[in-house]
Design a protein around this motif. Structure first.
Motif, short mmCIF file in Angstrom:
data_model
loop_
_atom_site.label_atom_id
_atom_site.label_comp_id
_atom_site.label_asym_id
_atom_site.label_seq_id
_atom_site.Cartn_x
_atom_site.Cartn_y
_atom_site.Cartn_z
N LYS A 151 0.88 -1.07 -0.08
CA LYS A 151 -0.02 0.03 -0.24
C LYS A 151 0.84 0.80 0.12
CE LYS A 151 -1.71 1.23 3.67
NZ LYS A 151 -1.31 2.82 4.15
N ASP A 152 2.13 1.24 0.89
CA ASP A 152 2.14 2.70 0.73
C ASP A 152 3.85 2.60 0.28
OD1 ASP A 152 1.27 3.21 2.83
OD2 ASP A 152 1.71 2.32 4.44
N ILE A 153 4.24 1.70 -0.99
CA ILE A 153 5.79 1.61 -1.43
C ILE A 153 5.39 2.27 -2.38
CG2 ILE A 153 4.65 0.31 -4.15
CD1 ILE A 153 6.83 -1.76 -2.61
N GLU A 154 5.56 3.57 -2.82
CA GLU A 154 5.26 4.56 -3.11
C GLU A 154 5.69 5.71 -3.38
OE1 GLU A 154 2.05 5.87 -6.04
OE2 GLU A 154 1.87 4.26 -7.56
N LYS A 155 5.42 5.46 -1.49
CA LYS A 155 6.48 6.69 -1.03
C LYS A 155 6.91 6.65 0.18
CE LYS A 155 3.34 6.36 2.91
NZ LYS A 155 1.60 7.05 4.29
N CYS A 156 7.16 5.64 0.48
CA CYS A 156 8.53 4.56 1.50
C CYS A 156 9.12 3.64 0.82
CB CYS A 156 7.39 3.76 2.15
SG CYS A 156 5.83 4.77 3.62
N THR A 157 9.80 3.65 -0.05
CA THR A 157 10.95 3.42 -0.82
C THR A 157 11.55 4.30 -2.15
OG1 THR A 157 11.53 1.07 -1.37
CG2 THR A 157 9.26 1.82 -2.79
N GLU A 158 13.07 4.20 -2.20
CA GLU A 158 13.54 4.18 -3.40
C GLU A 158 14.68 3.31 -3.94
OE1 GLU A 158 15.98 4.31 0.08
OE2 GLU A 158 13.82 4.76 -0.06
N ILE A 159 13.64 1.93 -3.98
CA ILE A 159 14.12 0.62 -4.15
C ILE A 159 13.38 0.79 -5.32
CG2 ILE A 159 14.97 -1.48 -4.32
CD1 ILE A 159 15.92 -0.55 -1.35
N GLU A 160 14.01 0.17 -6.52
CA GLU A 160 13.48 -0.24 -8.07
C GLU A 160 11.93 -1.38 -7.81
OE1 GLU A 160 13.48 0.97 -10.76
OE2 GLU A 160 14.47 2.43 -10.43
N PRO A 161 11.18 -1.23 -8.58
CA PRO A 161 9.77 -1.76 -8.11
C PRO A 161 10.00 -3.07 -7.75
CG PRO A 161 8.97 -0.15 -9.42
CD PRO A 161 10.28 0.17 -8.93
N GLU A 162 10.46 -3.83 -9.17
CA GLU A 162 11.36 -5.24 -9.03
C GLU A 162 11.73 -6.31 -8.03
OE1 GLU A 162 11.78 -3.03 -11.12
OE2 GLU A 162 10.42 -3.60 -12.92
N LYS A 163 13.05 -4.98 -7.23
CA LYS A 163 13.62 -5.44 -6.18
C LYS A 163 12.87 -5.35 -4.77
CE LYS A 163 17.71 -4.31 -3.31
NZ LYS A 163 19.10 -3.54 -3.87
N CYS A 164 11.43 -4.13 -5.22
CA CYS A 164 10.99 -4.29 -3.20
C CYS A 164 10.30 -5.79 -4.00
CB CYS A 164 9.60 -3.19 -4.56
SG CYS A 164 10.96 -2.21 -3.08
N GLY A 165 9.78 -6.29 -5.25
CA GLY A 165 9.04 -7.45 -5.43
C GLY A 165 9.66 -8.75 -4.28
N LYS A 166 11.72 -8.13 -5.33
CA LYS A 166 11.72 -10.19 -4.57
C LYS A 166 12.45 -9.71 -3.56
CE LYS A 166 14.54 -10.36 -8.46
NZ LYS A 166 16.13 -9.97 -9.74
#
Length: 207
Positions: A151-166
């Motif tokens: 839910k908060d991934i857009e505002k709370c991370t500076e990491i690329e989406p693919e890495k967040c997914g892993k």
């Protein structure tokens, strides 16, 4: 009677919240009086109004002060050994490895949140306490944390989406997060969570 009760129910360094003390026949006024007497005599320490503790000692035998984070964890996350909350927002993102930023203000979702969102201070430490979308239990806490991250991934991370997914996929597998568990709670979250699932390509156990 009070001292024996506290010794039986609390360990060194564990916060004692006056609201959790339940001794038949003891009134609130009596309780406050006896807690003050114990604190004045040095039998227990007073952290702040309504919070006491049996102090730990360091290697030199000196009493160690209790930290605000210890109080926050016992008050809002693990209350008397029962799961009632979890870290959220920027704090959760950092702890999950989704962000390298260390937030100054800790964020917690808790069944004991006094309002929908409340900023509170414990000694000199600031916290944001939020009510969860559903009551938090030991069983659903990992699922709710997983969904909160998305839910908060857009505002709370500076990491690329693919890495967040892993990172989130590894977390889901480690905690046995299944589609069935996701479906039980996902309707409590905004629609943008589906976009986050798609963009991160996160995976979880299918059954």
């Amino acid at each position: 009677m009070l001292y024996e009760y506290l010794k039986e129910n609390y360990i060194l360094g564990e916060p004692i919240f006056t609201g959790d003390i339940d001794i038949p026949g003891m009134t609130e006024e009596n309780l406050r009086y006896h807690l003050k007497k114990l604190a004045d005599s040095g039998s227990i320490c007073r952290f702040e109004p309504g919070v006491y503790y049996f102090p730990k000692t360091d290697i030199f035998g000196e009493r160690m002060s209790m930290t605000p984070d210890t109080v926050a964890v016992h008050k809002y996350i693990m209350r008397r050994g029962k799961r009632v909350g979890y870290y959220s927002g920027y704090t959760l993102a950092n702890r999950m490895g989704l962000s390298t930023q260390i937030p100054f203000t800790q964020e917690i979702n808790s069944n004991f949140a006094p309002a929908l969102v409340r900023k509170t201070t414990i000694k000199n430490r600031q916290y944001i306490i939020r009510r969860p979308v559903v009551e938090i239990t030991e069983e659903n806490a990992p699922v709710l944390q997983f969904l909160d991250c998305l839910k908060d991934i857009e505002k709370c991370t500076e990491i690329e989406p693919e890495k967040c997914g892993k990172i989130l996929t590894e977390y889901a597998r480690k905690n046995g997060i299944t589609k069935k568990k996701i479906d039980r709670y996902i309707t409590n979250y905004p629609l943008k969570i589906y976009k986050a699932i798609y963009e991160t390509e996160v995976e979880y156990v299918s059954s």
